[in-house]
Design an enzyme around this catalytic site. Structure first.
Site, PDB file in Angstrom:
ATOM      1  N   VAL A   1      -5.425 -11.062   7.779  1.00 45.51           N
ATOM      2  CA  VAL A   1      -6.244 -12.276   7.711  1.00 45.51           C
ATOM      3  C   VAL A   1      -5.352 -13.509   7.747  1.00 45.51           C
ATOM      4  O   VAL A   1      -4.184 -13.476   7.396  1.00 45.51           O
ATOM      5  CB  VAL A   1      -7.127 -12.320   6.436  1.00 45.51           C
ATOM      6  CG1 VAL A   1      -8.228 -11.298   6.519  1.00 45.51           C
ATOM      7  CG2 VAL A   1      -6.292 -12.164   5.190  1.00 45.51           C
TER       8      VAL A   1
ATOM      9  N   HIS B   1      -6.837   1.604   2.345  1.00 47.41           N
ATOM     10  CA  HIS B   1      -7.838   0.555   2.178  1.00 47.41           C
ATOM     11  C   HIS B   1      -8.937   0.807   3.208  1.00 47.41           C
ATOM     12  O   HIS B   1      -8.784   1.641   4.092  1.00 47.41           O
ATOM     13  CB  HIS B   1      -7.231  -0.844   2.340  1.00 47.41           C
ATOM     14  CG  HIS B   1      -6.379  -1.013   3.577  1.00 47.41           C
ATOM     15  ND1 HIS B   1      -5.771  -2.180   3.920  1.00 47.41           N
ATOM     16  CD2 HIS B   1      -6.026  -0.138   4.562  1.00 47.41           C
ATOM     17  CE1 HIS B   1      -5.089  -2.025   5.046  1.00 47.41           C
ATOM     18  NE2 HIS B   1      -5.237  -0.804   5.450  1.00 47.41           N
TER      19      HIS B   1
ATOM     20  N   ARG C   1      -3.998   5.710  -3.045  1.00 45.30           N
ATOM     21  CA  ARG C   1      -2.672   5.096  -3.147  1.00 45.30           C
ATOM     22  C   ARG C   1      -1.723   6.067  -3.830  1.00 45.30           C
ATOM     23  O   ARG C   1      -2.106   6.719  -4.810  1.00 45.30           O
ATOM     24  CB  ARG C   1      -2.715   3.805  -3.988  1.00 45.30           C
ATOM     25  CG  ARG C   1      -3.746   2.783  -3.536  1.00 45.30           C
ATOM     26  CD  ARG C   1      -3.220   1.865  -2.461  1.00 45.30           C
ATOM     27  NE  ARG C   1      -4.287   1.098  -1.827  1.00 45.30           N
ATOM     28  CZ  ARG C   1      -4.754  -0.067  -2.289  1.00 45.30           C
ATOM     29  NH1 ARG C   1      -4.240  -0.584  -3.383  1.00 45.30           N
ATOM     30  NH2 ARG C   1      -5.712  -0.704  -1.648  1.00 45.30           N
TER      31      ARG C   1
ATOM     32  N   TRP D   1       0.852  -1.200   0.000  1.00 48.08           N
ATOM     33  CA  TRP D   1       0.000   0.000   0.000  1.00 48.08           C
ATOM     34  C   TRP D   1       0.881   1.242   0.000  1.00 48.08           C
ATOM     35  O   TRP D   1       1.361   1.660   1.054  1.00 48.08           O
ATOM     36  CB  TRP D   1      -0.896   0.003   1.242  1.00 48.08           C
ATOM     37  CG  TRP D   1      -1.837  -1.146   1.285  1.00 48.08           C
ATOM     38  CD1 TRP D   1      -3.079  -1.202   0.714  1.00 48.08           C
ATOM     39  CD2 TRP D   1      -1.649  -2.410   1.958  1.00 48.08           C
ATOM     40  NE1 TRP D   1      -3.655  -2.418   0.974  1.00 48.08           N
ATOM     41  CE2 TRP D   1      -2.813  -3.177   1.726  1.00 48.08           C
ATOM     42  CE3 TRP D   1      -0.627  -2.955   2.707  1.00 48.08           C
ATOM     43  CZ2 TRP D   1      -2.971  -4.460   2.231  1.00 48.08           C
ATOM     44  CZ3 TRP D   1      -0.792  -4.237   3.205  1.00 48.08           C
ATOM     45  CH2 TRP D   1      -1.944  -4.979   2.961  1.00 48.08           C
TER      46      TRP D   1
ATOM     47  N   GLN E   1     -13.696   1.266  -2.509  1.00 49.34           N
ATOM     48  CA  GLN E   1     -13.701  -0.112  -2.029  1.00 49.34           C
ATOM     49  C   GLN E   1     -14.952  -0.387  -1.231  1.00 49.34           C
ATOM     50  O   GLN E   1     -15.626   0.523  -0.760  1.00 49.34           O
ATOM     51  CB  GLN E   1     -12.520  -0.360  -1.090  1.00 49.34           C
ATOM     52  CG  GLN E   1     -11.215  -0.630  -1.792  1.00 49.34           C
ATOM     53  CD  GLN E   1     -10.197  -1.222  -0.837  1.00 49.34           C
ATOM     54  OE1 GLN E   1     -10.377  -1.217   0.376  1.00 49.34           O
ATOM     55  NE2 GLN E   1      -9.127  -1.740  -1.402  1.00 49.34           N
TER      56      GLN E   1
ATOM     57  N   ALA F   1     -13.235 -11.458   6.545  1.00 50.62           N
ATOM     58  CA  ALA F   1     -13.205 -10.100   6.008  1.00 50.62           C
ATOM     59  C   ALA F   1     -12.888 -10.187   4.525  1.00 50.62           C
ATOM     60  O   ALA F   1     -12.263 -11.149   4.076  1.00 50.62           O
ATOM     61  CB  ALA F   1     -12.151  -9.258   6.719  1.00 50.62           C
TER      62      ALA F   1
END
Ligand code: ZN
Lengths: 423, 804
Positions: free
Chosen positions: A335, A252, A278, A232, A292, A391
């Site tokens: 995650v 994000h 970004r 990112w 998003q 997620a």
């Protein structure tokens, strides 16, 4: 709206004699058109109205007749015959609806129509001829009324025929422009995504676009010196807080996983739409401002198979019922396990050709997802041995590009009407 | 990362076609972004391996030679112009009809043989360019010595090179052997180990050098070996070929070995010229203030005390884990090599390489985290290769500074956790198979697995990390799709978002096109629409590193974005345009995140379209803008009040504040022509702004409702003369609040007239006034009486008189 054909008899009493009363003369461009398209239906109530119309002023002032009722029977018949002949002849001469209306007033007007007066004078007729005379006159009245009605019907039929034929429209001419606005394709796509997840019980939550770096990075397990930060590229805000650069444009929507869990207790089932940023050079598939939608479900018994089921339902809703999906291994620090989801390419259907969208693999990458990292669950104050969660994050522009076959992501924020009005 | 299949096959058998291999790898290991097939166009019959038997001069040309080659069926004579052809070489040889890249045109074409300077040629000895391997056309390609004479070239050196993107936490995947381990696990094949045997000379490495780690927090392990008797030179063709295919440039045999082993194992290595290491000692330590080092790329680096340096007895000789220094570089004259294989703190390497803006193959691996045990493995492999390709004689043993070896973590994975996370169980035998194939130790206890990850997997620390290993190798295709169970969370009311989204669709319904603009804009554009004394807006937040200077400031107003969009579209639109955007103003606050204030901003203007889709004579005006606001508010269930009020950048006298109840909720105005002109808009353009925070407060939860009256209303049209500066709203306010005999009075303005028949300083307003009672049909007398009362009141309050 009623056409003048049907309205005109109702407004008789107000109408000046020179008002065009022929209902078949087009008075505006709208009425014939509506009539032609069959929108207007004739109604019995309106037809009845003809009979009770007030006579025209001119007719009212025209005469004050007297009658002699002492003639013998044959004379009576002859007189009634003469009246019939005269009346029907006059009706033939009556020009247009105005003429017919004048004729009606002249002969059948309620106050001083010639026949009306004759009928009214019946009471003065000798009793021996009153019945025969009354019968003849009433027959005559019926004849005149039906003749008038027949005349009107035939005139209306002629007019309709002419409207359909002589006044036929060139329907290929342009319509009258109406002002029409549209939602931006990203908004439309976002709304469809929100709807898809809302059906599965997800609530919408929103968080700030300008975000603390501790939420954007540290809280989602991307510490300062971790190479995952390279995933990112960040636009930082040039404001020092307590001597440190601490705020940035969120890269994000994932910091909202933390924000949601801080504010609520399980069960959690939210989607978080919003803009992200970004620090990135733009090209046909990269844009520095993007949109998003983040999804988060945390509860007892939330399994990775639920993640797959949820995303499967989403993919079919957005891209068609016959879509298939696959997961493959990926890495996101927040995650574990982490996957990317791809859908089967609905453009080439994996026919092995040089498909621009799937590059011949038959699969199109759509989004990143995974099971919420147990450390994040713990940091939210939940017991990670009891609560699990998933997620995901979807790039809306990417979804929109796939749906409409948009070839360059940079179109979205140029605000060019020639682009925007296509959606 | 470039992954040559031929190299991978050293460690694992791969029989899958490239597309299938790529899919299996992408599903379970790392993303294959593409691949390149080397030798696709080499005909196995026509392009083969040959040996050069002899090289003789060409009788008629000084710059050509006659090479005698053997392709397995007897000597053949070939005319050759390459300077490097020599007897004993293995070369690539093509005969007539082979498809090759033409050395001059660069296009694929069929080889046609002809006599060159009077000598017939039996074929052609090929360069890299002709084979499509590179642009090198200077000399012929020399093949690895073990290529079989006569073998099809595609079998000898054909290859598939995959382009693979790996993960930020997986340094092991940046080693081809590490990658092969994963492939072996996925395809259920055995994994082969590279040869790590080497022979020790008598002298011990410790006699040559001492290592003292002065910064053990940054340098976790440092191993050094010594190799004497190095014969510097190029590395052999097979090694060069592999380096090139993996994307690295061959340099010399020693450097090539370090790169080769790094590519193979994922562990970076560094070779020093031992004779240039001062004081026979190595000291990993923090840089001292003011220290400098010129790195191998020739750039002098300013060092700071957070950076870890490899130092000799006198000073820095390398930036640890990133790049060596020029002062200790191996060169043609190097005789003895000191080989460093170390382990550094990943975060430190990343910070230093970020600070120096120096990313290297080494730093990219170190920053991801490498197990310290890999150092020994890589030393052994490098010593084996240096012995082979550089004639080196390794000293006995390693100098190994490893202050605090970490115990291997033990992870207890309850079997039930697998199903809890995944939704499916994985059988114990499959769990063991997968973990063992990946190099884990695993033992089963009651209902759990005791797992020890291998040293090359520092990323695996928690039970769920192990679950991921299981499911990705087991295969995500085995994961079913299920539906979320359990209770739904309570819905939180989100009134502002509801109003905002409602307004968004209404605006589109009213004919406005939604736009979405970049939220970062330029200070110059903001200054056109924001007052310099607007404390909230005149000092916007700035990006430290904007993507472009026109995207530096977070907008504190949407007006500039909308006017820019209007102006840009005017270039290709003739008729009226209406745009709106829903966004936020980023209003700075003290020591906190900015207030993101949600607004709807719209602009409109231009000539209305005629029936024939041409702009007609009539332009949109203030009342189009106001009408849109009225419709919007009406659909939101409220009525707006409009008060004449100036706003920055708006035309005085054509600007109103919109309010609902006590809340000011927005602006409707004509944009000041000077401001419009600053956006290159040369026509009247109108602006709407609605502020969702006060608007949401002003909207009642439920709109007022009254049943439709059963009694008809009476309508009177009145023309009233009022002073010219009396706003219509003043009349309407009086009428609305007038009460008489249970009669409700409502009124609309339907005309405004000034001119002939109206006294100067006055205007005539035509009103449609409606009278209605809830309990009776009003008689003519009632209406007249109420109307008279109303007219008296209007005259008293506003000086209004009936126009006759
Ligand atoms: Zn495709």
């Amino acid at each position: 709206m009623l056409s003048p054909i049907l309205v005109s008899p109702l407004v008789d009493s107000d109408r000046k004699p020179d008002t065009p009363s022929n209902p078949l003369e087009p008075q505006s461009r709208v009425a014939p058109c509506e009539h032609q398209t069959g929108k207007v239906k004739t109604s019995p109530a309106l037809h009845r109205a003809f009979a009770f119309g007030e006579p025209l002023p001119s007719a009212r002032l025209s005469r004050s007749p007297t009658y002699n009722f002492t003639q013998p029977m044959s004379t009576i018949e002859a007189e009634v015959d003469a009246l019939r002949t005269e009346a029907l002849e006059a009706l033939t001469q009556a020009d247009g609806e105005a003429g017919r209306e004048a004729w009606r007033a002249d002969w059948l007007g309620r106050k001083d129509g010639r026949l009306t007066l004759r009928l009214r004078a019946l009471k003065d007729a000798p009793p021996e001829s009153r019945a025969a005379l009354g019968k003849s006159l009433n027959e005559l009245k019926a004849t005149l009324e039906s003749e008038l009605e027949a005349r009107r019907e035939s005139a209306r039929a002629d007019a309709l025929a002419s409207l359909s034929a002589d006044a036929a429209l060139d329907v290929t001419l342009p319509g009258r422009p109406q002002s029409l606005g549209r939602l931006h394709p990203v908004t439309q796509t976002m709304n469809d995504c929100i709807d898809a997840f809302a059906e599965m019980g997800f609530r919408v939550f929103e968080g700030p676009e300008v975000e603390w770096s501790r939420y954007n990075f540290d809280a989602v397990r991307i510490p300062d010196d971790h190479p995952a930060r390279d995933m990112w590229d960040t636009i930082w805000i040039d404001t020092l807080i307590e001597g440190e650069r601490q705020i940035l444009l969120r890269t994000h929507t994932s910091p909202n996983q933390i924000r949601v869990m801080e504010q609520t207790e399980p069960p959690v089932r939210v989607i978080v739409p919003g803009k992200c940023y970004r620090q990135e050079a733009t090209d046909a598939t990269h844009e520095w401002m993007l949109t998003q939608i983040e999804g988060l479900a945390v509860d007892e018994g939330v399994r990775m198979s639920d993640l797959k089921g949820t995303l499967y339902a989403f993919a079919r809703r957005l891209f068609g019922e016959d879509r298939r999906i696959i997961f493959h291994h990926s890495y996101f620090p927040f995650v574990e396990p982490g996957v990317e989801m791809a859908i089967d390419c609905f453009l080439c259907r994996a026919d092995g050709s040089d498909c621009r969208t799937c590059h011949g693999t038959g699969w199109i990458e759509i989004l990143g997802a995974g099971m919420v990292h147990p450390e994040i669950i713990e940091n939210a104050g939940y017991d990670s041995s009891r609560y699990t969660g998933f997620a995901f994050g979807v790039g809306i522009e990417r979804v929109a590009m796939l749906r409409w076959g948009i070839e360059d992501i940079r179109h979205f924020y140029q605000n060019d009407l020639r682009f925007l009005r296509q959606f | 990362m470039k992954l040559p299949l031929s190299w991978l096959r050293d460690y694992v058998d791969v029989e899958l076609p490239p597309a299938e291999f790529a899919k299996r790898v992408t599903d379970a290991i790392a993303e294959v972004e593409g691949w390149e097939v080397i030798g696709e166009q080499w005909d196995p019959e026509l392009v083969r391996v040959a040996e050069v038997l002899a090289v003789d001069p060409h009788p008629n040309a000084d710059r050509l030679v006659l090479a005698t080659v053997n392709v397995g069926d007897g000597p053949k004579t070939v005319v050759c112009g390459a300077p490097n052809v020599a007897a004993g070489q293995k070369v690539a040889f093509a005969t007539e009809g082979a498809m090759l890249i033409d050395g001059h045109s660069g296009k694929l074409s069929k080889l046609k043989l002809r006599a060159i300077r009077g000598v017939d040629s039996a074929g052609m000895v090929l360069s890299e360019k002709e084979l499509g391997l590179s642009d090198d056309h200077e000399g012929i390609i020399e093949l690895p010595g073990d290529c079989a004479i006569g073998a099809p070239l595609v079998e000898a050196i054909g290859d598939v090179v995959f382009d693979v993107s790996t993960w930020a936490n997986r340094a092991d995947l940046l080693g081809i052997h590490g990658f092969a381990r994963e492939v072996a696990a996925v395809t259920d094949q055995p994994l082969r180990e590279p040869d790590r045997s080497w022979s020790e000379s008598e002298r011990s490495a410790g006699d040559f050098v001492s290592v003292t780690i002065e910064a053990p927090d940054l340098c976790r392990r440092f191993t050094a070996s010594i190799i004497e008797g190095i014969e510097m030179g190029p590395s052999p063709p097979w090694m060069q070929q592999r380096l090139i295919r993996a994307g690295m440039r061959p340099i010399n045999n020693v450097v090539d070995v370090t790169n080769y082993v790094m590519l193979e194992t994922g562990q970076p290595l560094h070779a020093f010229d031992y004779d240039l290491v001062r004081g026979a000692e190595i000291r990993p330590r923090r840089a001292r203030p003011g220290e400098k080092l010129t790195t191998l790329d020739g750039i002098e680096r300013d060092l700071d005390p957070d950076m870890l340096m490899i130092c000799d007895g006198e000073g820095p000789v390398a930036v640890a884990g990133i790049m060596g220094g020029g002062n200790s570089e191996v060169s043609e004259s190097t005789k003895t090599v000191l080989l460093e294989v170390a382990n550094f703190h990943p975060g430190s390497i990343r910070r230093t390489s970020t600070q120096l803006r120096l990313r290297s193959e080494a730093s990219l691996r170190f920053e991801k985290g490498i197990g310290p045990d890999l150092a020994r493995y890589a030393q052994d492999r490098a010593l084996h290769l240096l012995e082979q390709v550089a004639g080196g004689r390794p000293a006995a043993g390693l100098v190994d500074a490893f202050p605090t070896p970490l115990p291997s973590p033990r992870i207890t994975l309850p079997a039930a956790r697998i199903e809890q996370v995944l939704g499916i169980p994985i059988e114990a035998s499959e769990v063991r198979r997968i973990l063992i194939a990946l190099g884990f130790d695993v033992t089963e206890t009651a209902g759990a697995f005791e797992v020890t990850p291998p040293f090359w997997r520092p990323d695996v620390a928690l039970p769920d990390d192990v679950v991921e290993e299981l499911i990705r190798i087991h295969g995500y295709e085995n994961l079913p799709t299920t539906v979320l169970r359990g209770a739904l969370p309570e819905a939180q009311p989100r009134p502002l978002e509801r109003v905002r989204e409602h307004a968004r669709s209404l605006a589109a319904g009213l004919g406005f096109q939604e736009v979405v603009s970049y939220t970062l804009t330029s200070g110059e554009i903001l200054s056109r629409v924001v007052a310099s004394d607007d404390a909230d807006r005149a000092a916007p937040l700035a990006a430290t590193n904007p993507v472009a200077s026109q995207h530096t400031y977070l907008r504190t107003s949407l007006r500039g974005s909308l006017l820019s969009a209007y102006a840009a579209n005017r270039h290709h639109e003739d008729a009226a345009m209406r745009f709106f955007e829903v966004g936020v103003e980023y209003l700075p606050t003290e020591a906190d995140l900015p207030h993101e204030r949600p607004v709807l901003c719209a602009v409109l203007g231009g000539q209305r379209l005629e029936r024939w889709e041409r702009p007609g004579p009539e332009r949109l005006d203030f009342f189009d803008a106001k009408g849109a606001v009225e419709s919007l508010l009406s659909d939101l269930g409220v009525e707006g009040a409009f008060a004449a009020e100036g706003h920055h950048a708006m035309l005085p006298g054509h600007s109103a504040t919109v309010s609902v109840g006590d809340e000011a909720v927005g602006v409707v105005a004509q944009v000041h022509p000077d401001v419009a002109a600053s956006f290159d808009i040369e026509e009247p353009v109108f602006l709407i702004e609605l502020w969702f925070e006060p608007l949401t407060r002003a909207i009642p939860e439920r709109p007022d409702y009254a049943p439709p009256s059963r009694y008809p209303e009476a309508r009177r049209d009145l023309a009233l003369l009022v002073p010219a500066d009396t706003p219509a709203s003043a009349l309407l306010d009086v009428i609305r609040t007038h009460r008489a005999r249970g009669v409700r009075i409502t009124a609309d303005v339907f005309d405004e007239y000034r001119g002939e028949g109206v006294p100067a300083g006055q205007k005539s307003l035509a009103l449609a006034v409606r009278f209605r009672a809830d309990d009776r049909t009003l008689s003519e007398k009632d209406v007249v009486r109420v109307e008279q009362g109303l007219l008296r009141r209007l005259e008293q309050d506003l000086g209004a008189t009936l126009r006759v």
